[in-house]
Write a protein that holds these residues in place. Structure first.
Motif, PDB file in Angstrom:
ATOM      1  N   GLN A 229       0.825  -1.332   0.092  1.00 43.90           N
ATOM      2  CA  GLN A 229       0.032  -0.100   0.108  1.00 43.90           C
ATOM      3  C   GLN A 229       1.009   1.388  -0.061  1.00 43.90           C
ATOM      4  OE1 GLN A 229      -4.013  -1.762   1.808  1.00 43.90           O
ATOM      5  NE2 GLN A 229      -3.054  -0.583   2.852  1.00 43.90           N
ATOM      6  N   ALA A 230       2.039   1.144   0.594  1.00 44.64           N
ATOM      7  CA  ALA A 230       2.917   2.256   0.459  1.00 44.64           C
ATOM      8  C   ALA A 230       3.416   2.584  -0.971  1.00 44.64           C
ATOM      9  CB  ALA A 230       4.543   2.096   1.392  1.00 44.64           C
ATOM     10  N   ALA A 231       3.532   1.521  -1.895  1.00 46.01           N
ATOM     11  CA  ALA A 231       3.750   1.625  -3.142  1.00 46.01           C
ATOM     12  C   ALA A 231       2.624   2.038  -4.067  1.00 46.01           C
ATOM     13  CB  ALA A 231       4.572   0.452  -3.619  1.00 46.01           C
ATOM     14  N   ASN A 232       1.343   2.134  -3.447  1.00 44.32           N
ATOM     15  CA  ASN A 232       0.150   2.270  -3.983  1.00 44.32           C
ATOM     16  C   ASN A 232      -0.271   1.190  -4.932  1.00 44.32           C
ATOM     17  OD1 ASN A 232      -1.878   4.034  -4.701  1.00 44.32           O
ATOM     18  ND2 ASN A 232      -1.207   4.884  -6.550  1.00 44.32           N
ATOM     19  N   VAL A 233      -0.221   0.244  -4.417  1.00 43.76           N
ATOM     20  CA  VAL A 233      -0.514  -1.012  -5.215  1.00 43.76           C
ATOM     21  C   VAL A 233      -1.531  -1.691  -4.202  1.00 43.76           C
ATOM     22  CG1 VAL A 233       0.078  -3.489  -5.895  1.00 43.76           C
ATOM     23  CG2 VAL A 233       1.345  -1.685  -6.805  1.00 43.76           C
ATOM     24  N   THR A 234      -2.614  -2.454  -4.730  1.00 45.76           N
ATOM     25  CA  THR A 234      -3.495  -2.993  -4.041  1.00 45.76           C
ATOM     26  C   THR A 234      -3.251  -4.288  -3.795  1.00 45.76           C
ATOM     27  OG1 THR A 234      -5.584  -1.816  -4.888  1.00 45.76           O
ATOM     28  CG2 THR A 234      -6.000  -4.021  -3.931  1.00 45.76           C
ATOM     29  N   PRO A 235      -2.897  -4.786  -2.191  1.00 50.98           N
ATOM     30  CA  PRO A 235      -2.623  -6.081  -1.830  1.00 50.98           C
ATOM     31  C   PRO A 235      -3.747  -6.789  -1.722  1.00 50.98           C
ATOM     32  CG  PRO A 235      -2.467  -4.550   0.274  1.00 50.98           C
ATOM     33  CD  PRO A 235      -2.867  -3.665  -1.059  1.00 50.98           C
ATOM     34  N   THR A 236      -3.644  -8.204  -1.676  1.00 54.46           N
ATOM     35  CA  THR A 236      -4.736  -8.960  -1.570  1.00 54.46           C
ATOM     36  C   THR A 236      -4.576 -10.132  -0.714  1.00 54.46           C
ATOM     37  OG1 THR A 236      -5.453  -8.360  -3.946  1.00 54.46           O
ATOM     38  CG2 THR A 236      -6.538 -10.314  -2.729  1.00 54.46           C
ATOM     39  N   ALA A 237      -5.109 -10.135   0.590  1.00 56.02           N
ATOM     40  CA  ALA A 237      -4.747 -11.040   1.759  1.00 56.02           C
ATOM     41  C   ALA A 237      -5.335 -12.361   1.162  1.00 56.02           C
ATOM     42  CB  ALA A 237      -5.039 -10.766   2.874  1.00 56.02           C
ATOM     43  N   LYS A 238      -4.963 -13.660   1.102  1.00 57.85           N
ATOM     44  CA  LYS A 238      -5.469 -14.745   0.575  1.00 57.85           C
ATOM     45  C   LYS A 238      -5.032 -15.731   1.333  1.00 57.85           C
ATOM     46  CE  LYS A 238      -2.208 -15.601  -3.185  1.00 57.85           C
ATOM     47  NZ  LYS A 238      -2.080 -15.492  -4.654  1.00 57.85           N
ATOM     48  N   HIS A 239      -5.745 -16.968   1.480  1.00 58.97           N
ATOM     49  CA  HIS A 239      -7.218 -17.254   0.871  1.00 58.97           C
ATOM     50  C   HIS A 239      -8.236 -17.447   1.845  1.00 58.97           C
ATOM     51  CE1 HIS A 239      -3.809 -18.830  -1.844  1.00 58.97           C
ATOM     52  NE2 HIS A 239      -4.537 -18.504  -2.836  1.00 58.97           N
ATOM     53  N   PHE A 240      -9.139 -16.593   2.344  1.00 56.58           N
ATOM     54  CA  PHE A 240      -9.873 -16.534   3.213  1.00 56.58           C
ATOM     55  C   PHE A 240     -11.063 -17.587   3.091  1.00 56.58           C
ATOM     56  CE2 PHE A 240     -13.470 -15.096   5.663  1.00 56.58           C
ATOM     57  CZ  PHE A 240     -12.976 -14.759   6.943  1.00 56.58           C
ATOM     58  N   PRO A 241     -11.305 -18.627   4.135  1.00 50.09           N
ATOM     59  CA  PRO A 241     -10.859 -18.523   5.513  1.00 50.09           C
ATOM     60  C   PRO A 241      -9.596 -19.144   5.857  1.00 50.09           C
ATOM     61  CG  PRO A 241     -12.598 -19.823   5.395  1.00 50.09           C
ATOM     62  CD  PRO A 241     -12.188 -19.382   3.881  1.00 50.09           C
ATOM     63  N   GLY A 242      -8.994 -19.534   5.121  1.00 48.55           N
ATOM     64  CA  GLY A 242      -7.378 -20.219   5.451  1.00 48.55           C
ATOM     65  C   GLY A 242      -7.402 -21.377   4.719  1.00 48.55           C
ATOM     66  N   HIS A 243      -6.295 -21.672   3.937  1.00 49.39           N
ATOM     67  CA  HIS A 243      -6.192 -22.897   3.042  1.00 49.39           C
ATOM     68  C   HIS A 243      -4.906 -23.452   3.481  1.00 49.39           C
ATOM     69  CE1 HIS A 243      -6.602 -25.105  -0.554  1.00 49.39           C
ATOM     70  NE2 HIS A 243      -6.987 -24.097  -1.145  1.00 49.39           N
ATOM     71  N   GLY A 244      -4.386 -23.339   4.757  1.00 51.17           N
ATOM     72  CA  GLY A 244      -3.302 -24.196   5.114  1.00 51.17           C
ATOM     73  C   GLY A 244      -3.164 -25.499   5.566  1.00 51.17           C
ATOM     74  N   ASP A 245      -4.277 -26.069   5.973  1.00 50.31           N
ATOM     75  CA  ASP A 245      -4.247 -27.324   6.428  1.00 50.31           C
ATOM     76  C   ASP A 245      -5.076 -28.199   5.328  1.00 50.31           C
ATOM     77  OD1 ASP A 245      -4.149 -29.671   7.879  1.00 50.31           O
ATOM     78  OD2 ASP A 245      -5.216 -28.910   9.782  1.00 50.31           O
ATOM     79  N   THR A 246      -4.473 -28.362   4.268  1.00 52.73           N
ATOM     80  CA  THR A 246      -5.365 -29.554   3.293  1.00 52.73           C
ATOM     81  C   THR A 246      -4.281 -30.326   2.673  1.00 52.73           C
ATOM     82  OG1 THR A 246      -6.622 -29.375   1.320  1.00 52.73           O
ATOM     83  CG2 THR A 246      -5.294 -27.605   1.664  1.00 52.73           C
ATOM     84  N   THR A 247      -4.799 -31.547   2.149  1.00 53.49           N
ATOM     85  CA  THR A 247      -4.261 -32.151   1.420  1.00 53.49           C
ATOM     86  C   THR A 247      -4.643 -32.213  -0.097  1.00 53.49           C
ATOM     87  OG1 THR A 247      -5.388 -34.286   1.903  1.00 53.49           O
ATOM     88  CG2 THR A 247      -3.339 -33.921   3.137  1.00 53.49           C
ATOM     89  N   THR A 248      -5.532 -31.489  -0.273  1.00 55.36           N
ATOM     90  CA  THR A 248      -6.245 -31.283  -1.832  1.00 55.36           C
ATOM     91  C   THR A 248      -6.018 -29.974  -2.279  1.00 55.36           C
ATOM     92  OG1 THR A 248      -8.033 -32.815  -0.950  1.00 55.36           O
ATOM     93  CG2 THR A 248      -8.307 -31.576  -3.195  1.00 55.36           C
ATOM     94  N   ASP A 249      -5.664 -29.965  -3.538  1.00 55.68           N
ATOM     95  CA  ASP A 249      -5.409 -28.646  -4.165  1.00 55.68           C
ATOM     96  C   ASP A 249      -6.701 -28.230  -4.763  1.00 55.68           C
ATOM     97  OD1 ASP A 249      -4.471 -26.696  -6.068  1.00 55.68           O
ATOM     98  OD2 ASP A 249      -2.918 -27.695  -6.918  1.00 55.68           O
ATOM     99  N   SER A 250      -7.047 -26.780  -4.458  1.00 52.17           N
ATOM    100  CA  SER A 250      -8.471 -26.396  -4.922  1.00 52.17           C
ATOM    101  C   SER A 250      -8.295 -26.064  -6.352  1.00 52.17           C
ATOM    102  CB  SER A 250      -8.733 -25.121  -4.012  1.00 52.17           C
ATOM    103  OG  SER A 250      -7.600 -24.086  -4.130  1.00 52.17           O
ATOM    104  N   HIS A 251      -7.452 -26.070  -7.189  1.00 51.83           N
ATOM    105  CA  HIS A 251      -7.296 -26.082  -8.663  1.00 51.83           C
ATOM    106  C   HIS A 251      -7.860 -27.472  -9.194  1.00 51.83           C
ATOM    107  CE1 HIS A 251      -4.096 -23.455  -7.849  1.00 51.83           C
ATOM    108  NE2 HIS A 251      -4.316 -22.695  -8.812  1.00 51.83           N
ATOM    109  N   LEU A 252      -7.733 -28.586  -8.327  1.00 54.06           N
ATOM    110  CA  LEU A 252      -8.156 -30.010  -8.773  1.00 54.06           C
ATOM    111  C   LEU A 252      -9.156 -30.493  -8.240  1.00 54.06           C
ATOM    112  CD1 LEU A 252      -4.353 -31.132  -9.435  1.00 54.06           C
ATOM    113  CD2 LEU A 252      -5.749 -29.970 -11.021  1.00 54.06           C
ATOM    114  N   GLY A 253      -9.636 -30.117  -7.032  1.00 57.43           N
ATOM    115  CA  GLY A 253     -10.740 -30.733  -6.395  1.00 57.43           C
ATOM    116  C   GLY A 253     -11.341 -29.901  -5.293  1.00 57.43           C
ATOM    117  N   VAL A 254     -11.981 -30.087  -4.332  1.00 57.03           N
ATOM    118  CA  VAL A 254     -12.564 -29.531  -3.474  1.00 57.03           C
ATOM    119  C   VAL A 254     -12.035 -29.775  -2.124  1.00 57.03           C
ATOM    120  CG1 VAL A 254     -14.711 -28.704  -2.311  1.00 57.03           C
ATOM    121  CG2 VAL A 254     -14.597 -29.493  -4.675  1.00 57.03           C
TER     122      VAL A 254
END
Length: 613
Positions: A229-254
């Motif tokens: 934001q100091a560089a006048n760029v929109t940051p995007t915090a991802k991936h809500f609500p949290g993708h850190g505890d999975t063994t499935t890739d959401s590109h390929l499954g649910v």
């Protein structure tokens, strides 16, 4: 690796987590609206329903310029949108923005080309009656996810920065990355990653996360929000609500996250709370199912209890909510493509990212746009609801200065992108990240001088770059690229070659069974693990260097010398060479716990581990 559950590994993260109850994040985040900009409300009132709906879509486009006439790009664009190029898409549909991609084929050729492309998009947008500039976004997380390659500055990735334990480095690299992105006309970066990677087997996040400790991740997410934001760029915090505890890739499954609500609040929520507290302009939803937050089984992107109930109402978030890419299977598995944007908007999302092609390869954007318009006309969505999202989108464009100055100065690109001070800052940051995890044989630091070194393992460019760095220090290197899953014959050949060398550097990239994160990508099998074991069996001195996730050591614990770089950028490999030869001490510390691979509740190396000399 198995999925670590509620035992010692998660207990470490639990002890470090923020424990405040779910509620308004900060007074800043939950402050009441101060009134709307009358110029924007007049603009919205002048738009047709179709134009307003189109403002909520960010599209992928083919080509390297806004008016491309390349036959292959034209054919692809016609399949998706019925027109030839970005300028014609704007003239027909007036979408809210575009996403640059580096594959499939790439939009990205060079910084100068991207600046011209961005200006072409904005000229086409500003030529329309309402003169609404386009949002232009990209994934430039740093490390293994960087669409714009050198000469642009290459930030260490998230996990690498956290290994350095200096939030100031994270802020500065976000600021410099943002400055370069703005110079080429990009105003939104889909970063930082706010996921807490408490699952070592996570196939899609891994080193894109700052680590497994929610408090540590929160500090670094907040720092990067400030930097962008100091560089006048929109940051995007991802991936809500949290993708850190999975063994499935959401590109390929649910993926389904089975955290209880209490676990979610302690593991997954804190970094998003930190981002909101820093005034983050945009948050991206995940195509994941979290039944403790929404028992219907809808993915978070389409979940009103998650997007509106938690993110908007309980956390007080007032910024722009953007979906993850809508061509991912995690978004498309339960509902038809025409329903997805309607359900996302009903959930509380503002921006619909990257509509897919159907099974025949034809784009569904026009159908999705029509579905949103029909939902308003039939009363399923109110026009006021649509206007609220359009206002947030336009207000963010105004905040970024796009209405006032939509174009970039192409003559300045060369002076800004890849500027020497930027590159020096990236190298300094990388030099603080290399983590020495094992040095049982006291092999390190190496002495400069002549020796025959075999550099073997994953990545042709990676091992060549590393070999060149070793050569600068007196070694005579030989390279053998063996891929993600070397065959038994390739392993035997490489081990035979090792016997004619004084030292072996074995480069690994997730040396366990990992499904590909994108269709068509190669599959990690057990070959890398077997290669390292075969090299160790030769009796030669072996340094194992993990250039992606640091968990590899769990699969060949007999390796006496092991270090992690968290990425394979030139800066990371240069730092590794300096560290191997003692030109700098290893400064990194593990930002994750590395568990025993067949007993994931038992730590092999704890959070914070890191040797020095």
């Amino acid at each position: 690796m198995q999925r670590p559950r509620r035992h010692a590994l998660l207990a470490a993260a639990l002890a470090a987590a923020m424990t405040a109850s779910l509620g308004p994040a900060t007074a800043r985040a939950a402050a009441p609206d101060t009134g709307k900009d009358p110029r924007l409300t007049r603009l919205i009132a002048a738009m047709t329903l179709e134009e307003k709906a189109a403002q909520l879509f960010v599209l992928q486009i083919y080509g390297k310029s806004a008016d491309t006439a390349d036959p292959a790009d034209v054919a692809r664009n016609r399949r998706l949108y019925g027109v030839d190029n970005a300028a014609q898409v704007i003239a027909r549909y007036k979408p809210g923005g575009f996403l640059y991609y580096s594959a499939d084929p790439p939009n990205v050729e060079s910084p100068q080309q991207l600046a011209a492309f961005s200006n072409g998009i904005q000229r086409a947008a500003m030529a329309q009656p309402h003169r609404v500039p386009a949002t232009i976004g990209i994934d430039q997380e740093g490390g293994i996810v960087a669409r714009v390659q050198p000469p642009a500055v290459q930030s260490p990735g998230s996990m690498a920065l956290a290994a350095g334990r200096r939030p100031g480095d994270a802020r500065e690299m976000a600021r410099l990355t943002g400055r370069e992105l703005r110079a080429i006309g990009i105003d939104q970066n889909y970063a930082p990653d706010a996921d807490v990677n408490i699952n070592p087997a996570n196939p899609v996040i891994g080193v894109r996360s700052f680590g497994s400790d929610p408090a540590l991740v929160s500090k670094f997410v907040g720092a990067q929000v400030d930097g962008y934001q100091a560089a006048n760029v929109t940051p995007t915090a991802k991936h809500f609500p949290g993708h850190g505890d999975t063994t499935t890739d959401s590109h390929l499954g649910v993926p389904e996250i089975d955290h209880t609500r209490e676990e979610w609040e302690k593991y997954d929520l804190p970094p998003f709370r930190a981002a909101i507290a820093r005034g983050v302009d945009s948050i991206m939803t995940a195509h994941i199912v979290v039944r403790s937050l929404d028992p219907t089984g809808d993915p978070a992107t389409l979940s009103r209890p998650i997007v509106t109930g938690i993110l908007r109402d309980r956390l007080g978030y007032r910024g722009v909510v953007v979906t993850d890419a809508l061509d991912m299977k995690g978004a498309r598995a339960k509902y038809g493509d025409e329903r997805i944007p309607v359900l996302a908007l009903k959930a509380g999302v503002d921006v619909l990212l990257k509509p897919p092609a159907d099974d025949k390869g034809d784009g569904v954007f026009a159908r999705q746009l029509a579905a949103v318009v029909q939902a308003v006309r039939k009363g399923e969505l109110t026009e006021e609801r649509l206007d609220a999202s359009v206002y947030r989108v336009l207000a963010l464009k105004k905040k970024r200065g796009l209405f006032r100055a939509p174009y970039v100065d192409e003559s300045k690109v060369g002076a800004i992108v890849g500027a020497k001070p930027h590159l020096a800052a990236a190298q300094r940051a990388a030099d603080r990240t290399t983590t020495l995890i094992k040095n049982d044989a006291r092999l390190l630091p190496l002495r400069p001088g002549p020796r025959k070194v075999l550099v073997a393992g994953w990545g042709a460019a990676t091992i060549r770059t590393l070999a060149d760095e070793l050569g600068k220090r007196g070694a005579t290197p030989t390279v053998t690229e063996t891929g993600l899953s070397p065959t038994p014959d390739r392993i035997a050949q490489t081990a035979a070659a090792a016997r004619d060398h004084d030292l072996v550097v074995a480069v690994t990239n997730r040396a366990w069974d990992v499904k590909p994160s994108q269709p068509g990508e190669p599959h990690n099998g057990p070959g890398q693990r077997d290669l390292v074991r075969a090299l160790l069996a030769t009796g030669k001195s072996v340094v194992v260097l993990a250039v992606r996730d640091p968990y590899d050591i769990a699969h060949f614990t007999q390796a006496p010398t092991y270090a992690a770089t968290y990425s394979y950028t030139a800066e990371a490999l240069r730092s590794a060479a300096k560290t191997l030869f003692g030109e700098q001490p290893p400064r990194g510390r593990l930002p994750v716990t590395v568990p025993v691979h067949d007993d994931p509740a038992t730590p092999l190396y704890p959070l914070g581990h890191g040797l020095t000399y």
